[in-house]
Design a protein around this motif. Structure first.
Motif, PDB file in Angstrom:
ATOM      1  N   GLU A 289       0.819  -1.266  -0.061  1.00  0.00           N
ATOM      2  CA  GLU A 289       0.207   0.037  -0.041  1.00  0.00           C
ATOM      3  C   GLU A 289       0.993   1.222   0.141  1.00  0.00           C
ATOM      4  O   GLU A 289       1.933   1.486   0.795  1.00  0.00           O
ATOM      5  CB  GLU A 289      -0.965  -0.062   1.444  1.00  0.00           C
TER       6      GLU A 289
ATOM      7  N   SER B 236      -6.706  -1.062  -5.325  1.00  0.00           N
ATOM      8  CA  SER B 236      -7.566   0.119  -4.662  1.00  0.00           C
ATOM      9  C   SER B 236      -6.766   1.598  -5.245  1.00  0.00           C
ATOM     10  O   SER B 236      -5.418   1.460  -5.525  1.00  0.00           O
ATOM     11  CB  SER B 236      -7.940   0.052  -3.178  1.00  0.00           C
TER      12      SER B 236
ATOM     13  N   SER C 104      -6.521   5.918  -4.139  1.00  0.00           N
ATOM     14  CA  SER C 104      -6.944   6.725  -3.471  1.00  0.00           C
ATOM     15  C   SER C 104      -6.564   8.300  -3.677  1.00  0.00           C
ATOM     16  O   SER C 104      -5.269   8.353  -4.271  1.00  0.00           O
ATOM     17  CB  SER C 104      -6.797   6.223  -1.901  1.00  0.00           C
TER      18      SER C 104
ATOM     19  N   THR D 282     -10.109  11.626   2.518  1.00  0.00           N
ATOM     20  CA  THR D 282      -9.443  10.889   1.604  1.00  0.00           C
ATOM     21  C   THR D 282     -10.617  10.026   0.914  1.00  0.00           C
ATOM     22  O   THR D 282     -11.498   9.531   1.587  1.00  0.00           O
ATOM     23  CB  THR D 282      -8.536   9.831   2.321  1.00  0.00           C
TER      24      THR D 282
ATOM     25  N   SER E 156     -11.249   7.129  -1.829  1.00  0.00           N
ATOM     26  CA  SER E 156     -10.645   5.769  -2.260  1.00  0.00           C
ATOM     27  C   SER E 156     -11.772   4.909  -3.039  1.00  0.00           C
ATOM     28  O   SER E 156     -12.830   4.943  -2.730  1.00  0.00           O
ATOM     29  CB  SER E 156      -9.966   4.844  -1.397  1.00  0.00           C
TER      30      SER E 156
ATOM     31  N   ASN F 128     -12.307   0.757  -5.005  1.00  0.00           N
ATOM     32  CA  ASN F 128     -11.577  -0.483  -4.904  1.00  0.00           C
ATOM     33  C   ASN F 128     -12.146  -1.399  -5.772  1.00  0.00           C
ATOM     34  O   ASN F 128     -13.452  -1.372  -5.895  1.00  0.00           O
ATOM     35  CB  ASN F 128     -11.321  -1.230  -3.414  1.00  0.00           C
TER      36      ASN F 128
END
Length: 408
Positions: A150, A194, A196, A204, A206, A208
């Motif tokens: 990530e 994902s 973001s 934030t 995001s 996915n």
């Protein structure tokens, strides 16, 4: 007369502007960072860029320290200023990097079954504040493994993540009274990606998508019929978050909303949503209020996609309980008991209440109280570890919970 008044007004405006300029604080024009070993300086400079050009006030220095503490990669942070000119200053940051690469062996015994395994974690992969984890757990009857990478969204840069997980186990799904309703062997495969983006420093967004496969090898369920399922999913999340460091705790205040849609080969379409809120507010330097609430709902979901108790923010229900609808609240106090070279140890007490749809489709209300201990490591870039014991007043049973940044 008008001419004199006009001149006086102009003179007053000029005086006001000059006074403001003379009394103005110098602005931040440069950062010097000392103590970096693994983290790339360009990455830290990128994250601090938002403070350039702002007046150097005590409030701004506090925000700079907050930004560094949020990463959980640095300790012993010291911030000083150096004057470049009457209008510009350099911010000099001295820090120590925490250990961010380490193996995590796991050995445990649960209901007479031995579990072993290990994970490799890197919370500062490539020196860019990325997170990487690889590992698994196994026993004589089951195994599971994950690999995940990530890159968090920072500033104007997009973040992204990749996750792959497999698990084979003899799975039980129990009621809130801890009575087994479903008992079956299953193999689960998950793959997701994902992306973001961060806005206004505290928001934030995001998106996915991924696939999830549940293969049922055999079924000895007491009630109902369990089927193998394959699903493609897509979802989105919005999260508001602000954190503040008071020298003892990094307190978080956040609110999040998540929604998803799954398309399966057997059940066509099912969807759901999840809402959550967290409030951590210092009362004194070593004492803070901790509150968390969340709700989770799935509509027409297969049993194998039911979620565990932690989606209600509480530990009231049995560890094998799962449902497609639940909501809960946890509220209490946390006290920083003692600080050592290893890290900060805190104790906390909470009251918890929750409502969930049981496996017979009736709504059940539970409440209880308990407490636990948390450990925040000072030299290792590792999420907080916690152990808690909750007494379920409704069912008159004790429940335990253990977490390492995430619930286990």
């Amino acid at each position: 007369m008008k001419s004199k008044m006009k001149k006086k007004c102009i003179a007053f405006m000029i005086f006001t502007v000059l006074s403001a300029l003379l009394n103005a604080e110098p602005v931040v024009s440069k950062f010097e960072i000392h103590g970096l070993k693994r983290t790339k300086e360009s990455v830290v400079q990128r994250d601090l860029k938002k403070f350039l050009g702002k007046e150097l006030t005590p409030a701004l220095v506090h925000k700079i320290e907050n930004s560094l503490q949020e990463d959980n990669l640095f300790s012993n942070i010291s911030i000083e200023t150096s004057e470049i000119s009457e209008t510009e200053s350099c911010v000099v940051i001295s820090l120590e990097e925490k250990l961010s690469v380490f193996p995590l062996p796991i050995v445990s015994v649960n209901n007479g079954e031995f579990f072993g395994g290990a994970f490799f974690l890197d919370s500062n992969a490539l020196g860019r504040k990325d997170f990487f984890i690889l590992g698994g757990i196994f026993s004589a009857k089951s195994y599971s493994g994950i690999v995940s990478f990530e890159r968090p969204a920072k500033g104007s840069s997009f973040g992204f993540g990749i996750f792959t997980g497999i698990a084979k186990e003899d799975k039980e799904i129990n009621t809130t009274e801890d009575k087994t309703v479903y008992d079956f062997d299953t193999f689960v495969f998950q793959e997701s990606v994902s992306v973001s983006r961060k806005f206004f420093e505290c928001l934030t967004l995001s998106l996915n998508t991924g696939i999830e496969i549940h293969n049922i090898d055999s079924s000895d369920e007491i009630k109902g019929e369990i089927e193998s399922e394959k699903a493609w999913n897509i979802g989105g999340q919005m999260k508001f978050e602000r954190s503040d460091w008071n020298g003892v705790f990094m307190s978080e205040n956040s609110a999040s909303a998540r929604t998803f849609v799954n398309v399966t080969t057997c059940r066509d379409v099912f969807n759901g949503f999840e809402l959550g809120i967290k409030i951590q507010q210092p009362i004194f330097e070593k004492l803070r209020l901790i509150q968390a609430a969340s709700c989770f709902f799935e509509f027409e979901a297969p049993v194998t996609f039911y979620e565990d108790r932690y989606h209600s923010s509480v530990s009231l229900f049995p560890s094998d309980f799962a449902s497609d609808a639940m909501a809960g609240l946890s509220a209490g106090l946390e006290y920083a008991a003692f600080n050592t070279k290893i890290g900060l140890f805190s104790v906390y007490a909470v009251y918890q209440t929750a409502r969930a749809k049981d496996l017979d489709r009736s709504w059940v209300f539970n409440q209880g109280a308990g407490g636990g201990m948390k450990m925040y490591l000072s030299k290792v870039a590792f999420p907080a570890c916690s152990l808690e014991i909750i007494y379920n007043i409704t069912e008159k049973e004790f429940q335990t919970g253990f977490s390492i940044g995430m619930s286990l």
